[in-house]
Design an enzyme around this catalytic site. Sequence first.
Site, mmCIF file in Angstrom:
data_model
loop_
_atom_site.group_PDB
_atom_site.id
_atom_site.type_symbol
_atom_site.label_atom_id
_atom_site.label_comp_id
_atom_site.label_asym_id
_atom_site.label_seq_id
_atom_site.Cartn_x
_atom_site.Cartn_y
_atom_site.Cartn_z
ATOM 1 N N GLN A 186 0.818 -1.220 0.000
ATOM 2 C CA GLN A 186 0.000 0.000 0.000
ATOM 3 C C GLN A 186 0.850 1.268 0.000
ATOM 4 O O GLN A 186 0.512 2.237 -0.665
ATOM 5 C CB GLN A 186 -0.897 0.040 1.249
ATOM 6 N N PRO A 220 -5.368 -6.291 4.992
ATOM 7 C CA PRO A 220 -5.945 -7.131 3.934
ATOM 8 C C PRO A 220 -5.131 -8.421 3.820
ATOM 9 O O PRO A 220 -3.913 -8.401 4.033
ATOM 10 C CB PRO A 220 -5.762 -6.294 2.664
ATOM 11 N N TYR A 268 -13.363 -2.166 2.639
ATOM 12 C CA TYR A 268 -11.904 -2.219 2.735
ATOM 13 C C TYR A 268 -11.219 -1.630 1.519
ATOM 14 O O TYR A 268 -10.066 -1.237 1.578
ATOM 15 C CB TYR A 268 -11.446 -3.662 2.956
ATOM 16 N N LEU A 269 -11.945 -1.595 0.395
ATOM 17 C CA LEU A 269 -11.339 -1.047 -0.809
ATOM 18 C C LEU A 269 -11.437 0.481 -0.814
ATOM 19 O O LEU A 269 -10.549 1.160 -1.329
ATOM 20 C CB LEU A 269 -12.030 -1.618 -2.053
ATOM 21 N N GLN A 270 -12.533 0.999 -0.235
ATOM 22 C CA GLN A 270 -12.764 2.461 -0.159
ATOM 23 C C GLN A 270 -11.493 3.261 0.042
ATOM 24 O O GLN A 270 -11.116 4.084 -0.773
ATOM 25 C CB GLN A 270 -13.602 2.767 1.078
ATOM 26 N N ASP A 271 -10.831 3.022 1.189
ATOM 27 C CA ASP A 271 -9.705 3.889 1.545
ATOM 28 C C ASP A 271 -8.474 3.607 0.697
ATOM 29 O O ASP A 271 -7.651 4.479 0.493
ATOM 30 C CB ASP A 271 -9.374 3.765 3.040
ATOM 31 N N GLN A 272 -8.356 2.365 0.172
ATOM 32 C CA GLN A 272 -7.175 2.036 -0.633
ATOM 33 C C GLN A 272 -7.179 2.753 -1.979
ATOM 34 O O GLN A 272 -6.135 2.886 -2.619
ATOM 35 C CB GLN A 272 -7.083 0.520 -0.852
ATOM 36 N N HIS A 295 -11.084 5.200 8.073
ATOM 37 C CA HIS A 295 -9.876 5.077 7.247
ATOM 38 C C HIS A 295 -9.985 5.937 5.990
ATOM 39 O O HIS A 295 -9.031 6.586 5.568
ATOM 40 C CB HIS A 295 -9.653 3.614 6.824
#
Length: 366
Positions: free
Chosen positions: A104, A131, A294-298, A320
């Site tokens: 990340q 993740p 979990y994908l939102q912030d990435q 996050h």
Amino acid sequence: MEGQRVEVDGGIMEGGGQILRVSTALSCLLGLPLRVQKIRAGRSTPGLRPQHLSGLEMVRDLCGGHLEGAEIGSTEITFTPEKIRGGVHTADTKTAGSVCLLMQVSMPCVLFAASPSELRLKGGTNAEMAPQIDYTMMVFKPIAEKFGFTFNCDIKTRGYYPKGGGEVIVRVSPVKRLDPINLTDRGSVTKIYGRAFVAGVLPLKVAKDMAAAAVRCIRKEIRDLYVSIQPVQEARDQAFGNGSGIIIVAETSTGCLFAGSSLGKRGVNADKVGIEAAEMLLANLRHGGTVDEYLQDQLIIFMALANGISRIKTGSVTLHTQTAIHFAEQLAKAKFTVKKSEEEEDATKDTYVNECEGIGMANPHL
């Protein structure tokens, strides 16, 4: 340049390693000297942990920068970036610290390097509070590549809590610019598939039980789709230590991907692990968004750097994500707006549209 350091408060909002990852990656990309204070100030073990330290050192090495205050337990660092270089870069948490979190922080940087990069990341591949590598491969990769870059990820060895010992090799080619993405049409769920694994001394029955319990749980809510969850015994030479877990992915007609996952823990029965993953997936399918929580912030850092306006539809905006947006605005001067979705089908749901005007970062080397 000393006077120009960007000051980041590491104790606000999410207040953890994520602030460090977003701010050092942006500092490296934008050539902004950085000071981060109050690192993980509110955590039970404040300051830098081994995985944060290895991430910082990796970004320093990626650009031949200068890093001060980087030791375990330190709550303040300063970082002076230089030019981002391609080539082979290694990071080793020497613990079960997550290779996915190392990815990340480093991935956005090497997209703007002068030449292709090979990242050799060592630590935990399927670890708590991060993740799992399967999530990175099955969900993050296909969606992130919509920004117009590709990477490949070779899992050499899997590593679990508490020993780590996993290794993945990520190969990334640089880009001139990132394309904006528009993920606002969820479509309907067309497939549900997954993988339940055991490694080391654990019997395959554990994986079978996790998979069966997850399938039963999903069937209660989604009756008309075949759910295929493969039980897997990881090969001895490709896994270090003992571990178990499950990831389940739902795919939609428009190519959206959602996941639920869970890791086995000592004393927790396999059914419970399977059900936890299934329930997480089902919750992510209820909110009407196009990405899971979990994908939102990435995706935020890529939206901030992209050349144009990106839009993603999400369920309720996680802390996050709010944190990533805050620092992307502070450091990169990208502009985000988050509004409740006005579409009819979202009226009864907690659905938001997150829009970003990216800065159109250009790779100076290409």
